[in-house]
Design a protein around this motif. Structure first.
Motif, mmCIF file in Angstrom:
data_model
loop_
_atom_site.group_PDB
_atom_site.id
_atom_site.type_symbol
_atom_site.label_atom_id
_atom_site.label_comp_id
_atom_site.label_asym_id
_atom_site.label_seq_id
_atom_site.Cartn_x
_atom_site.Cartn_y
_atom_site.Cartn_z
ATOM 1 N N GLU A 5 -2.064 -46.415 -49.584
ATOM 2 C CA GLU A 5 -2.317 -45.025 -49.203
ATOM 3 C C GLU A 5 -3.707 -44.559 -49.645
ATOM 4 O OE1 GLU A 5 0.855 -42.627 -50.735
ATOM 5 O OE2 GLU A 5 2.407 -43.933 -49.852
ATOM 6 N N ASP A 6 -4.303 -45.271 -50.605
ATOM 7 C CA ASP A 6 -5.646 -44.919 -51.072
ATOM 8 C C ASP A 6 -6.740 -45.401 -50.126
ATOM 9 O OD1 ASP A 6 -5.225 -43.645 -53.774
ATOM 10 O OD2 ASP A 6 -4.126 -45.520 -54.070
ATOM 11 N N ILE A 7 -6.384 -46.221 -49.158
ATOM 12 C CA ILE A 7 -7.386 -46.728 -48.218
ATOM 13 C C ILE A 7 -7.507 -45.727 -47.077
ATOM 14 C CG2 ILE A 7 -8.147 -48.710 -46.850
ATOM 15 C CD1 ILE A 7 -6.197 -50.442 -48.471
ATOM 16 N N LYS A 8 -8.458 -44.828 -47.216
ATOM 17 C CA LYS A 8 -8.612 -43.732 -46.255
ATOM 18 C C LYS A 8 -9.547 -44.076 -45.108
ATOM 19 C CE LYS A 8 -6.292 -41.066 -49.143
ATOM 20 N NZ LYS A 8 -4.874 -40.735 -48.897
ATOM 21 N N GLU A 9 -10.394 -45.072 -45.341
ATOM 22 C CA GLU A 9 -11.388 -45.443 -44.329
ATOM 23 C C GLU A 9 -11.669 -46.935 -44.435
ATOM 24 O OE1 GLU A 9 -14.737 -43.066 -45.290
ATOM 25 O OE2 GLU A 9 -15.071 -44.019 -47.236
ATOM 26 N N ASP A 10 -12.494 -47.432 -43.553
ATOM 27 C CA ASP A 10 -12.824 -48.856 -43.523
ATOM 28 C C ASP A 10 -13.806 -49.169 -44.654
ATOM 29 O OD1 ASP A 10 -13.613 -51.475 -42.950
ATOM 30 O OD2 ASP A 10 -13.358 -51.178 -40.802
ATOM 31 N N ASN A 11 -13.252 -49.421 -45.836
ATOM 32 C CA ASN A 11 -14.041 -49.687 -47.041
ATOM 33 C C ASN A 11 -13.593 -51.008 -47.632
ATOM 34 O OD1 ASN A 11 -15.192 -49.807 -49.585
ATOM 35 N ND2 ASN A 11 -14.753 -47.686 -50.115
ATOM 36 N N SER A 12 -14.432 -52.016 -47.532
ATOM 37 C CA SER A 12 -14.033 -53.371 -47.930
ATOM 38 C C SER A 12 -13.853 -53.530 -49.428
ATOM 39 C CB SER A 12 -15.064 -54.386 -47.426
ATOM 40 O OG SER A 12 -16.295 -54.209 -48.097
ATOM 41 N N TYR A 13 -14.273 -52.548 -50.233
ATOM 42 C CA TYR A 13 -14.020 -52.625 -51.670
ATOM 43 C C TYR A 13 -12.528 -52.501 -51.978
ATOM 44 C CZ TYR A 13 -18.984 -52.453 -52.959
ATOM 45 O OH TYR A 13 -20.310 -52.747 -53.137
ATOM 46 N N TYR A 14 -11.741 -52.088 -50.995
ATOM 47 C CA TYR A 14 -10.286 -52.032 -51.146
ATOM 48 C C TYR A 14 -9.600 -53.274 -50.581
ATOM 49 C CZ TYR A 14 -10.582 -47.063 -52.392
ATOM 50 O OH TYR A 14 -10.855 -45.866 -53.016
ATOM 51 N N LYS A 15 -10.381 -54.285 -50.234
ATOM 52 C CA LYS A 15 -9.795 -55.500 -49.658
ATOM 53 C C LYS A 15 -9.686 -56.583 -50.720
ATOM 54 C CE LYS A 15 -10.357 -59.012 -46.052
ATOM 55 N NZ LYS A 15 -11.210 -59.545 -44.964
ATOM 56 N N MET A 16 -8.465 -56.969 -51.014
ATOM 57 C CA MET A 16 -8.209 -58.046 -51.957
ATOM 58 C C MET A 16 -6.951 -58.791 -51.504
ATOM 59 S SD MET A 16 -6.965 -54.953 -52.958
ATOM 60 C CE MET A 16 -8.280 -54.243 -53.932
ATOM 61 N N ASN A 17 -6.735 -59.967 -52.090
ATOM 62 C CA ASN A 17 -5.584 -60.782 -51.708
ATOM 63 C C ASN A 17 -4.798 -61.165 -52.965
ATOM 64 O OD1 ASN A 17 -3.777 -62.347 -50.312
ATOM 65 N ND2 ASN A 17 -5.177 -64.035 -49.935
#
Length: 424
Positions: A265-277
């Motif tokens: 829910e914290d991913i409000k926009e296309d921001n790759s700093y929120y991309k992890m696996n």
């Protein structure tokens, strides 16, 4: 050399009490309300009432050297660890060349010793180059000094490969530490379902993690191996671990700061700093991870510090690299969000970030302040707020969404074997 840390506060149970610490030749010699700095003392560090903690222990970092020094080096990664209050870290084996034989492992361990400013324990791989089903020589790698075995970044896809790896590791009393991911169930996804729909990218279902965890837990029961689950992200995985522990299976698990602090829910926009696996899951998953820590289902917190270059991350989420840094922000963000609000106690946080990882993996001398043990110590300012600034990072990686947050728990100083390796 004799050194005194004066006027600090240490944990006594759940309470902070004033204590001085005498360090001699790298070891803790005394902990007392007052230690007089006599003529034999070479240095006095005035802690000014700050929290004097056991050095933190992180069982999951990526230092990229050898092979990807543009992302991180052993020097910059270990400096970042020291900046975050960590004095012992365990480095994952996704390197080039990978530590899949004794020669490669020994070379990497030499680099760790030469360039690291904190204690660095090194994982060996499970399979050759982490990418096929040819098992490594477990016995030879143990003799060469491997900390444990992992193919982190890649889940073991073939059941027979994992079964045989667990058998060999169990025979040597070594741990299998694994990124649990069934590649066939990821469908090329990059985010959890909710965020994926909002941003119109492919979803990585939770079942990709939990299905492989279920398989591996059964194999761990069959082999008796110590099986450790990396970066649990789903409430379903937490439920499996809880049941496995109740059944007496030797399963342990870690959770990352970012999975505790953030949800999709914290991913409000296309921001790759929120991309992890694994990706950030739902708010119900985040709460399940917190409850898993509190009830002992999840054993420890580990950062999965994964630095990348600006070019790696300066892309849309669909194509950017997976990964987030964590060494320099973990303690302060967790302390501020959970301890300051009363959800966790400080003693619990230090248990999960220092004592428990040292205990689970039998790291002698790490994770606690005791007379006779190495003086691996972190000093934190719990009382003054500060803003996390990119300019302060010592890691090459700046890829974290926590930049700009106002937090408490800034690292004032970190000592390894009694020697300062970071000072604010």
């Amino acid at each position: 050399m004799k050194r005194v840390i004066a006027n600090g506060r240490v944990l006594d149970g759940d309470k902070l009490v004033k204590r001085d610490i005498l360090i001699e030749d790298g070891l803790i010699k005394s902990i007392a309300p007052v230690i007089q700095a006599d003529n034999g003392v070479d240095d006095v560090i005035d802690a000014h009432g700050h929290f004097v903690s056991p050095g933190l222990v992180d069982v999951h970092v990526h230092y990229r050297q050898p092979g990807q020094e543009n992302k991180e080096t052993i020097k910059t990664g270990s400096l970042a660890a020291a900046h975050g209050g960590f004095t012992t870290v365990c480095a994952m084996p996704n390197l080039k060349p990978a530590p899949d034989n004794p020669e490669h492992l020994k070379e990497i361990m030499k680099l760790n010793q030469k360039d690291g400013v904190v204690h660095i324990k090194q994982y060996a791989t499970i399979t050759t180059n982490r990418e096929d089903d040819e098992l490594v020589d477990f016995e030879a790698l143990k003799r060469a000094g491997a900390f444990a075995f992992s193919n982190d970044g890649n889940g073991i896809q073939k059941s027979s490969t994992m079964y045989e790896a667990m058998q060999r590791a169990a025979d040597l009393n070594m741990a299998i530490v694994e990124h649990v991911q069934d590649d066939d169930l990821t469908y090329g996804g990059v985010l959890n379902d909710g965020a994926a729909k909002r941003l119109h990218v492919k979803a990585m279902p939770w079942v990709s993690e939990t299905a492989q965890a279920a398989r591996d837990i059964e194999l761990a029961q069959a082999t008796g191996v110590h099986y450790h689950i990396c970066h649990a992200s789903s409430k379903h995985t937490v439920a499996l671990i809880r049941a496995a522990k109740k059944a007496g299976i030797h399963v342990t698990a870690e959770v990352t700061p970012h999975h505790l602090l953030l949800s999709d829910e914290d991913i409000k926009e296309d921001n790759s700093y929120y991309k992890m696996n694994p990706p950030l899951r739902g708010e119900d998953d985040r709460q399940a991870l917190i409850e898993g820590l509190l009830d002992g289902t999840i054993d420890m917190i580990a950062t999965d510090h994964a630095p990348h270059t600006k070019a790696d991350k300066d892309q849309p989420i669909a194509t950017a690299a997976f990964g987030i840094t964590g060494s320099e922000t973990a303690f302060s963000t967790l302390y501020t969000t959970f301890v300051k609000t009363g959800r966790f106690t400080l003693a619990q946080l230090i248990n999960w970030m220092a004592k428990k990882p040292a205990d689970v993996f039998s790291m002698a001398g790490a994770g606690s302040l005791k007379i006779g043990q190495p003086a691996d110590i972190a000093i934190f300012n719990l009382d003054e707020a500060h803003v996390i600034k990119e300019s302060a990072y010592l890691s090459k990686g700046k890829n974290t969404p926590f930049t700009g947050r106002t937090v408490f728990g800034d690292t004032v100083m970190t000592l390894v074997d009694g020697q300062p390796v970071y000072k604010k």
